[in-house]
Design a protein around this motif. Structure first.
Motif, PDB file in Angstrom:
ATOM      1  N   ARG A 158       0.826  -1.208   0.000  1.00 51.73           N
ATOM      2  CA  ARG A 158       0.000   0.000   0.000  1.00 51.73           C
ATOM      3  C   ARG A 158       0.862   1.261   0.000  1.00 51.73           C
ATOM      4  NH1 ARG A 158      -1.573   2.731   4.263  1.00 51.73           N
ATOM      5  NH2 ARG A 158      -1.360   0.986   5.719  1.00 51.73           N
ATOM      6  N   ILE A 159       1.971   1.239   0.734  1.00 55.93           N
ATOM      7  CA  ILE A 159       2.813   2.426   0.849  1.00 55.93           C
ATOM      8  C   ILE A 159       3.733   2.600  -0.353  1.00 55.93           C
ATOM      9  CG2 ILE A 159       4.749   3.426   2.173  1.00 55.93           C
ATOM     10  CD1 ILE A 159       3.357   2.451   4.712  1.00 55.93           C
ATOM     11  N   THR A 160       4.307   1.514  -0.854  1.00 54.85           N
ATOM     12  CA  THR A 160       5.303   1.624  -1.926  1.00 54.85           C
ATOM     13  C   THR A 160       4.748   1.348  -3.310  1.00 54.85           C
ATOM     14  OG1 THR A 160       5.996  -0.703  -1.870  1.00 54.85           O
ATOM     15  CG2 THR A 160       7.068   0.819  -0.311  1.00 54.85           C
ATOM     16  N   GLY A 161       3.610   0.651  -3.400  1.00 50.45           N
ATOM     17  CA  GLY A 161       3.088   0.286  -4.711  1.00 50.45           C
ATOM     18  C   GLY A 161       3.650  -1.008  -5.255  1.00 50.45           C
ATOM     19  N   LEU A 162       4.528  -1.667  -4.498  1.00 50.25           N
ATOM     20  CA  LEU A 162       5.124  -2.948  -4.906  1.00 50.25           C
ATOM     21  C   LEU A 162       5.058  -3.935  -3.747  1.00 50.25           C
ATOM     22  CD1 LEU A 162       8.431  -1.883  -6.727  1.00 50.25           C
ATOM     23  CD2 LEU A 162       6.371  -2.800  -7.810  1.00 50.25           C
ATOM     24  N   ALA A 163       4.886  -5.206  -4.068  1.00 51.24           N
ATOM     25  CA  ALA A 163       5.028  -6.241  -3.056  1.00 51.24           C
ATOM     26  C   ALA A 163       6.495  -6.316  -2.635  1.00 51.24           C
ATOM     27  CB  ALA A 163       4.565  -7.579  -3.612  1.00 51.24           C
ATOM     28  N   PRO A 164       6.800  -6.760  -1.398  1.00 51.16           N
ATOM     29  CA  PRO A 164       8.205  -6.813  -0.956  1.00 51.16           C
ATOM     30  C   PRO A 164       9.117  -7.588  -1.902  1.00 51.16           C
ATOM     31  CG  PRO A 164       6.740  -7.167   0.904  1.00 51.16           C
ATOM     32  CD  PRO A 164       5.867  -7.151  -0.325  1.00 51.16           C
ATOM     33  N   GLY A 165       8.635  -8.743  -2.409  1.00 53.67           N
ATOM     34  CA  GLY A 165       9.460  -9.522  -3.326  1.00 53.67           C
ATOM     35  C   GLY A 165       9.745  -8.777  -4.613  1.00 53.67           C
ATOM     36  N   ASP A 166       8.744  -8.091  -5.153  1.00 53.08           N
ATOM     37  CA  ASP A 166       8.946  -7.305  -6.380  1.00 53.08           C
ATOM     38  C   ASP A 166       9.906  -6.147  -6.128  1.00 53.08           C
ATOM     39  OD1 ASP A 166       7.194  -8.933  -7.788  1.00 53.08           O
ATOM     40  OD2 ASP A 166       5.451  -7.683  -7.345  1.00 53.08           O
ATOM     41  N   TYR A 167       9.792  -5.531  -4.938  1.00 54.09           N
ATOM     42  CA  TYR A 167      10.694  -4.427  -4.599  1.00 54.09           C
ATOM     43  C   TYR A 167      12.136  -4.917  -4.564  1.00 54.09           C
ATOM     44  CZ  TYR A 167      12.560  -0.312  -2.258  1.00 54.09           C
ATOM     45  OH  TYR A 167      13.296   0.814  -1.962  1.00 54.09           O
ATOM     46  N   ARG A 168      12.365  -6.077  -3.944  1.00 53.26           N
ATOM     47  CA  ARG A 168      13.721  -6.630  -3.872  1.00 53.26           C
ATOM     48  C   ARG A 168      14.249  -6.950  -5.273  1.00 53.26           C
ATOM     49  NH1 ARG A 168      14.795 -11.013   0.480  1.00 53.26           N
ATOM     50  NH2 ARG A 168      15.994  -9.362   1.498  1.00 53.26           N
ATOM     51  N   ARG A 169      13.405  -7.519  -6.121  1.00 53.62           N
ATOM     52  CA  ARG A 169      13.863  -7.851  -7.477  1.00 53.62           C
ATOM     53  C   ARG A 169      14.252  -6.602  -8.255  1.00 53.62           C
ATOM     54  NH1 ARG A 169      10.322 -12.178  -6.705  1.00 53.62           N
ATOM     55  NH2 ARG A 169       8.443 -10.950  -7.138  1.00 53.62           N
ATOM     56  N   ARG A 170      13.597  -5.485  -7.970  1.00 50.15           N
ATOM     57  CA  ARG A 170      13.896  -4.263  -8.711  1.00 50.15           C
ATOM     58  C   ARG A 170      15.081  -3.499  -8.133  1.00 50.15           C
ATOM     59  NH1 ARG A 170       9.551   0.037 -11.054  1.00 50.15           N
ATOM     60  NH2 ARG A 170       8.856  -1.904 -11.978  1.00 50.15           N
ATOM     61  N   PHE A 171      15.202  -3.477  -6.802  1.00 47.99           N
ATOM     62  CA  PHE A 171      16.180  -2.596  -6.172  1.00 47.99           C
ATOM     63  C   PHE A 171      17.229  -3.308  -5.317  1.00 47.99           C
ATOM     64  CE2 PHE A 171      12.258   0.012  -6.546  1.00 47.99           C
ATOM     65  CZ  PHE A 171      12.749   0.985  -7.418  1.00 47.99           C
ATOM     66  N   GLY A 172      17.131  -4.621  -5.164  1.00 47.81           N
ATOM     67  CA  GLY A 172      18.028  -5.326  -4.272  1.00 47.81           C
ATOM     68  C   GLY A 172      19.474  -5.362  -4.722  1.00 47.81           C
ATOM     69  N   ALA A 173      20.390  -5.504  -3.753  1.00 50.71           N
ATOM     70  CA  ALA A 173      21.825  -5.537  -4.044  1.00 50.71           C
ATOM     71  C   ALA A 173      22.178  -6.723  -4.917  1.00 50.71           C
ATOM     72  CB  ALA A 173      22.608  -5.586  -2.737  1.00 50.71           C
ATOM     73  N   GLU A 174      21.476  -7.845  -4.747  1.00 51.68           N
ATOM     74  CA  GLU A 174      21.772  -9.036  -5.543  1.00 51.68           C
ATOM     75  C   GLU A 174      21.517  -8.770  -7.022  1.00 51.68           C
ATOM     76  OE1 GLU A 174      20.289 -13.694  -5.812  1.00 51.68           O
ATOM     77  OE2 GLU A 174      20.013 -12.563  -3.961  1.00 51.68           O
ATOM     78  N   ARG A 175      20.427  -8.013  -7.304  1.00 49.14           N
ATOM     79  CA  ARG A 175      20.126  -7.674  -8.685  1.00 49.14           C
ATOM     80  C   ARG A 175      21.211  -6.774  -9.260  1.00 49.14           C
ATOM     81  NH1 ARG A 175      18.114  -3.460 -11.512  1.00 49.14           N
ATOM     82  NH2 ARG A 175      16.697  -3.866 -13.261  1.00 49.14           N
ATOM     83  N   ALA A 176      21.664  -5.796  -8.448  1.00 49.66           N
ATOM     84  CA  ALA A 176      22.710  -4.889  -8.906  1.00 49.66           C
ATOM     85  C   ALA A 176      24.007  -5.643  -9.182  1.00 49.66           C
ATOM     86  CB  ALA A 176      22.949  -3.785  -7.873  1.00 49.66           C
ATOM     87  N   ALA A 177      24.313  -6.635  -8.322  1.00 47.28           N
ATOM     88  CA  ALA A 177      25.534  -7.416  -8.501  1.00 47.28           C
ATOM     89  C   ALA A 177      25.484  -8.225  -9.795  1.00 47.28           C
ATOM     90  CB  ALA A 177      25.736  -8.339  -7.314  1.00 47.28           C
ATOM     91  N   VAL A 178      24.321  -8.815 -10.072  1.00 51.11           N
ATOM     92  CA  VAL A 178      24.161  -9.590 -11.299  1.00 51.11           C
ATOM     93  C   VAL A 178      24.296  -8.691 -12.522  1.00 51.11           C
ATOM     94  CG1 VAL A 178      22.515 -10.916 -12.672  1.00 51.11           C
ATOM     95  CG2 VAL A 178      22.747 -11.370 -10.227  1.00 51.11           C
ATOM     96  N   ALA A 179      23.679  -7.499 -12.439  1.00 51.41           N
ATOM     97  CA  ALA A 179      23.756  -6.555 -13.549  1.00 51.41           C
ATOM     98  C   ALA A 179      25.192  -6.106 -13.767  1.00 51.41           C
ATOM     99  CB  ALA A 179      22.857  -5.340 -13.276  1.00 51.41           C
ATOM    100  N   GLY A 180      25.916  -5.875 -12.662  1.00 53.79           N
ATOM    101  CA  GLY A 180      27.305  -5.453 -12.787  1.00 53.79           C
ATOM    102  C   GLY A 180      28.188  -6.527 -13.390  1.00 53.79           C
TER     103      GLY A 180
END
Length: 333
Positions: free
Chosen positions: A308-330
């Protein structure tokens, strides 16, 4: 082949302090849309892009750039781009107010990006209207123009004849929305794909952190805010907050909402969700563990409040902004 149609003119206002990158970016976006529309049909409607700024000599707003010089009927759409500096001062915006009101009265659609909303507001064109701006300017706009129905959770608010966009880079969203309106959804999607940007539809609250209002001048409420921040708003009740403020509960409720703009329960939820966002971005803890860490015994309730506050479910938020995603992208770059 049918007779050529007059292009639809979109005017970009080059007011003092305007971010030139946005002015030029919008100019390029509309000209790209023209090219992609022509690729689909030689009879496609075209966009005419113009820049407008105040000229001291003539004491009026004049066209300083025109992509397709033609009849001087004035733009059918006018955009106030963003600024990276402070919102425009009242006296600086004043020369544009009459011109903007005249364009609106003549039937033009008006749009703003980020702090460009302050220019529209100074002309009185957002009074009683739904609008958005960058989340960092939310309080300043609300205090300066309290009659605006402000909603900074939304990245773009299309109110028909007035369209406001929130984030600094939301000029792409506003530009694509106007392309959609004039040239149609197919050309809009072609333009978005070519530019590698998302089509309109995002929400600003996904990106905006919770920035509590602290400069309200109520020392008792500020004391409670500092206390809540220190303990992460865990295990607190209305009674304990009122006691910490040395106020009766009903008085505390009224003063807290007046000072912060939120009910105490809402404020605590924002603090907890803000902490959860940090954990989702920086750790690999399970969502249930994070829910517990920030003060929720029921992970299901945490998930609902977070969404309700962020507009994303916690899992979706992690997939978009999480450090693991950034590491994979890097690693892939």
């Amino acid at each position: 082949m049918g007779a050529a149609r007059d292009p639809i003119e979109i005017g970009l206002v080059v007011y003092p302090g305007v971010q030139q990158a946005a002015v030029l970016g919008l100019t390029d976006l509309f000209q790209l849309a023209n090219r992609l529309a022509a690729d689909r049909s030689l009879d496609a409607l075209r966009l005419r892009v113009s820049h407008w700024q105040w000229q001291e000599a003539s004491q009026t707003v004049i066209r300083s750039f025109d992509s397709e010089p033609g009849p001087d009927n004035g733009p059918a759409m006018v955009i106030l781009p963003p600024t990276l500096g402070d919102p425009i001062a009242r006296e600086t915006a004043a020369p544009y107010a009459d011109w903007l009101r005249a364009r609106h009265a003549a039937g033009a659609t008006l749009g703003s990006v980020c702090a460009g909303a302050f220019v529209l507001a100074e002309a009185g064109l957002l009074s009683g209207r739904a609008a958005t701006t960058h989340w960092a300017y939310r309080d300043a706009l609300a205090i300066r123009f309290p009659d605006i129905a402000l909603d900074t959770d939304r990245l773009v608010i299309d109110d028909g004849d007035i369209i406001t966009a929130g984030g600094y880079m939301a000029w792409t969203d506003l530009g694509l929305k106007l392309v959609d309106r004039v040239l149609g959804p197919t050309v809009m999607m072609d333009t978005a794909r070519f530019m590698l940007v998302d089509p309109p539809g995002r929400e600003q609250r996904i990106y905006s952190p919770f920035a509590p209002r602290l400069n309200h001048g109520d020392e008792a409420i500020l004391k409670v805010q500092h206390w809540l921040q220190a303990r992460g708003a865990r295990d607190v009740t209305l009674a304990t907050m009122a006691e910490h403020a040395a106020l009766e509960e009903r008085t505390f409720l009224r003063r807290f909402r007046n000072a912060t703009g939120l009910k105490p329960t809402e404020y605590c939820q924002h603090l907890r969700v803000g902490k959860a966002r940090e954990m989702l971005e920086a750790t690999t803890r399970s969502i249930d563990q994070i829910a517990w860490d920030v003060g929720y015994d029921d992970p299901g309730s945490f998930r609902k409040i977070f969404a309700r506050i962020t507009g994303l479910a916690p899992g979706d938020y992690r997939r978009r902004f999480g450090a693991e995603r950034a590491a994979v992208a890097g690693a892939a770059s």
